[in-house]
Scaffold this motif. Structure first.
Motif, PDB file in Angstrom:
ATOM      1  N   PRO A  76       1.059  -1.751  -0.026  1.00 27.66           N
ATOM      2  CA  PRO A  76       0.075   0.148   0.041  1.00 27.66           C
ATOM      3  C   PRO A  76       1.070   1.504  -0.066  1.00 27.66           C
ATOM      4  CG  PRO A  76      -0.164  -1.362   2.170  1.00 27.66           C
ATOM      5  CD  PRO A  76       0.244  -2.376   0.842  1.00 27.66           C
ATOM      6  N   ILE A  77       2.155   1.676   0.455  1.00 24.96           N
ATOM      7  CA  ILE A  77       2.744   3.015   0.746  1.00 24.96           C
ATOM      8  C   ILE A  77       3.078   2.562  -1.006  1.00 24.96           C
ATOM      9  CG2 ILE A  77       4.417   3.430   1.211  1.00 24.96           C
ATOM     10  CD1 ILE A  77       4.816   1.931   4.016  1.00 24.96           C
ATOM     11  N   GLN A  78       4.047   1.755  -1.678  1.00 25.12           N
ATOM     12  CA  GLN A  78       4.256   1.972  -3.155  1.00 25.12           C
ATOM     13  C   GLN A  78       3.046   2.234  -3.805  1.00 25.12           C
ATOM     14  OE1 GLN A  78       6.222  -1.599  -4.152  1.00 25.12           O
ATOM     15  NE2 GLN A  78       7.133  -0.602  -5.713  1.00 25.12           N
ATOM     16  N   ALA A  79       2.391   1.729  -3.424  1.00 29.69           N
ATOM     17  CA  ALA A  79       1.437   2.053  -5.136  1.00 29.69           C
ATOM     18  C   ALA A  79       0.689   3.666  -4.587  1.00 29.69           C
ATOM     19  CB  ALA A  79      -0.128   0.987  -4.407  1.00 29.69           C
ATOM     20  N   ALA A  80       0.477   4.645  -3.282  1.00 30.81           N
ATOM     21  CA  ALA A  80       0.457   5.708  -2.543  1.00 30.81           C
ATOM     22  C   ALA A  80       1.729   6.691  -3.160  1.00 30.81           C
ATOM     23  CB  ALA A  80      -0.019   5.679  -1.835  1.00 30.81           C
ATOM     24  N   THR A  81       2.275   5.986  -3.169  1.00 36.41           N
ATOM     25  CA  THR A  81       3.462   7.270  -3.686  1.00 36.41           C
ATOM     26  C   THR A  81       3.964   6.275  -4.855  1.00 36.41           C
ATOM     27  OG1 THR A  81       5.476   5.817  -2.460  1.00 36.41           O
ATOM     28  CG2 THR A  81       4.434   7.054  -1.270  1.00 36.41           C
ATOM     29  N   ALA A  82       4.045   6.250  -5.422  1.00 37.58           N
ATOM     30  CA  ALA A  82       4.600   5.850  -7.208  1.00 37.58           C
ATOM     31  C   ALA A  82       4.833   6.929  -8.376  1.00 37.58           C
ATOM     32  CB  ALA A  82       3.280   4.724  -8.169  1.00 37.58           C
ATOM     33  N   ASP A  83       3.706   7.973  -7.961  1.00 39.63           N
ATOM     34  CA  ASP A  83       3.779   9.230  -8.502  1.00 39.63           C
ATOM     35  C   ASP A  83       4.609  10.083  -7.929  1.00 39.63           C
ATOM     36  OD1 ASP A  83       1.642   9.215  -6.922  1.00 39.63           O
ATOM     37  OD2 ASP A  83       0.288  10.656  -7.952  1.00 39.63           O
ATOM     38  N   LEU A  84       4.980   9.498  -6.977  1.00 38.99           N
ATOM     39  CA  LEU A  84       6.075  11.214  -6.198  1.00 38.99           C
ATOM     40  C   LEU A  84       7.359  10.680  -5.707  1.00 38.99           C
ATOM     41  CD1 LEU A  84       3.661  11.030  -3.204  1.00 38.99           C
ATOM     42  CD2 LEU A  84       2.747  12.579  -5.045  1.00 38.99           C
ATOM     43  N   GLU A  85       8.502  11.978  -5.914  1.00 42.42           N
ATOM     44  CA  GLU A  85       9.223  11.986  -5.607  1.00 42.42           C
ATOM     45  C   GLU A  85      10.103  12.247  -4.118  1.00 42.42           C
ATOM     46  OE1 GLU A  85      13.345  14.677  -6.437  1.00 42.42           O
ATOM     47  OE2 GLU A  85      12.059  15.217  -8.370  1.00 42.42           O
ATOM     48  N   ILE A  86       9.701  11.537  -3.520  1.00 41.60           N
ATOM     49  CA  ILE A  86      10.117  11.419  -1.979  1.00 41.60           C
ATOM     50  C   ILE A  86      11.991  11.434  -1.696  1.00 41.60           C
ATOM     51  CG2 ILE A  86      10.626   9.960   0.119  1.00 41.60           C
ATOM     52  CD1 ILE A  86       7.386  10.030  -1.096  1.00 41.60           C
ATOM     53  N   GLY A  87      12.109  12.675  -1.571  1.00 42.91           N
ATOM     54  CA  GLY A  87      13.179  13.250  -0.854  1.00 42.91           C
ATOM     55  C   GLY A  87      14.012  12.549   0.162  1.00 42.91           C
ATOM     56  N   LEU A  88      12.746  12.850   1.445  1.00 48.94           N
ATOM     57  CA  LEU A  88      12.936  12.014   2.610  1.00 48.94           C
ATOM     58  C   LEU A  88      12.588  11.090   3.035  1.00 48.94           C
ATOM     59  CD1 LEU A  88      13.010  15.963   5.036  1.00 48.94           C
ATOM     60  CD2 LEU A  88      14.917  14.693   4.614  1.00 48.94           C
TER      61      LEU A  88
END
Length: 261
Positions: A76-88
């Motif tokens: 579920p974390i991967q699905a929620a963040t797949a389109d985001l650039e996570i910097g921290l």
């Protein structure tokens, strides 16, 4: 404090964000303009926090309600963040089992292992790969001064925090040349709305969550390990000088006093 958004990117992931240090990390990161992915089990608290920070600071947020003890926690974390650039990534989720190890539930000790160690490793591996490719990013592991000694009545907890401490230090060495900062944050007792530390020594040493978090964010990129608080630093330095059995006994006295109360 530097401009974290400019240095690391627009989005931060905070695990264990529904309370305590996680909630304070979310608040201070939002104050610097970072958008947030808030992870914890209690969706109602995540939504309430996200909405409040959005209203106060104008940031975007996403909530992922997931039990980090689950085998499939990443899905579920991967699905929620797949389109985001996570910097921290703030690897903050964790909990304590107090008391004698053999008297504690095996299920609870396994859950502690999964949440405090496995989940932190999985998230660092997943988000760290993208950070390495972009050649920028930051990861903070919430370790503890408990990770510097084997502590009676907190045996498995102190072992789990030693794991977080050592993994953070090692990843810091590996990822520095790729522009990714990794740090182990080692607080001691921290006052939150859910923690009221008992016993004279713990009460004396307890710090406020906002102080711990501001120090962590200030030191990221400058140190690979930071110990929050002067008294805690003295305790950690003492572990370098005293025999390990004595360190264990001294920490155990404090924890036994806390458990007793």
């Amino acid at each position: 404090m530097g401009d974290l958004k400019q240095k690391y990117g627009p989005w931060a992931v905070v695990s264990g964000a529904s309370a305590g240090l996680g909630e304070e990390f979310a608040r201070q990161l939002a104050g610097q303009g970072l958008n947030l992915v808030l992870i914890a089990r209690r969706e109602d608290r995540l939504q309430s926090l996200g909405a409040a920070l959005q209203q106060e600071f104008g940031i975007e947020y996403r909530c992922v309600a997931v039990d980090l003890g689950r085998e499939d926690l990443l899905e579920p974390i991967q699905a929620a963040t797949a389109d985001l650039e996570i910097g921290l990534l703030i690897n903050n989720a964790g909990f304590t089992n107090s008391g004698e190890f053999l008297d504690n539930s095996l299920d609870q000790e396994l859950l502690l292992l999964h949440v405090n160690c496995r989940a932190a490793m999985v998230l660092a591996h997943h988000f760290g790969q993208a950070m390495r490719e972009r050649r920028r990013g930051g990861i903070i592991f919430s370790a503890s001064i408990a990770g510097f000694a084997g502590i009676p009545y907190w045996g498995h907890y102190s072992a789990s925090k030693a794991y977080d401490l050592i993994l953070a230090e090692a990843l810091g060495g590996e990822l520095a040349r790729h522009g990714v900062d990794v740090m182990a944050l080692c607080p001691g007792a921290t006052r939150t709305e859910f923690e009221d530390y008992k016993g004279p020594v713990a009460a004396l040493m307890a710090m406020n969550a906002d102080t711990v978090v501001s120090q962590a964010l200030r030191k990221l990129g400058k140190r690979r390990t930071t110990v929050a608080g002067l008294l805690n630093l003295v305790n950690v330095l003492a572990t370098r000088l005293l025999p390990r059995p004595l360190n264990s006994w001294l920490f155990g006295v404090v924890v036994r006093d806390m458990v007793k109360h």
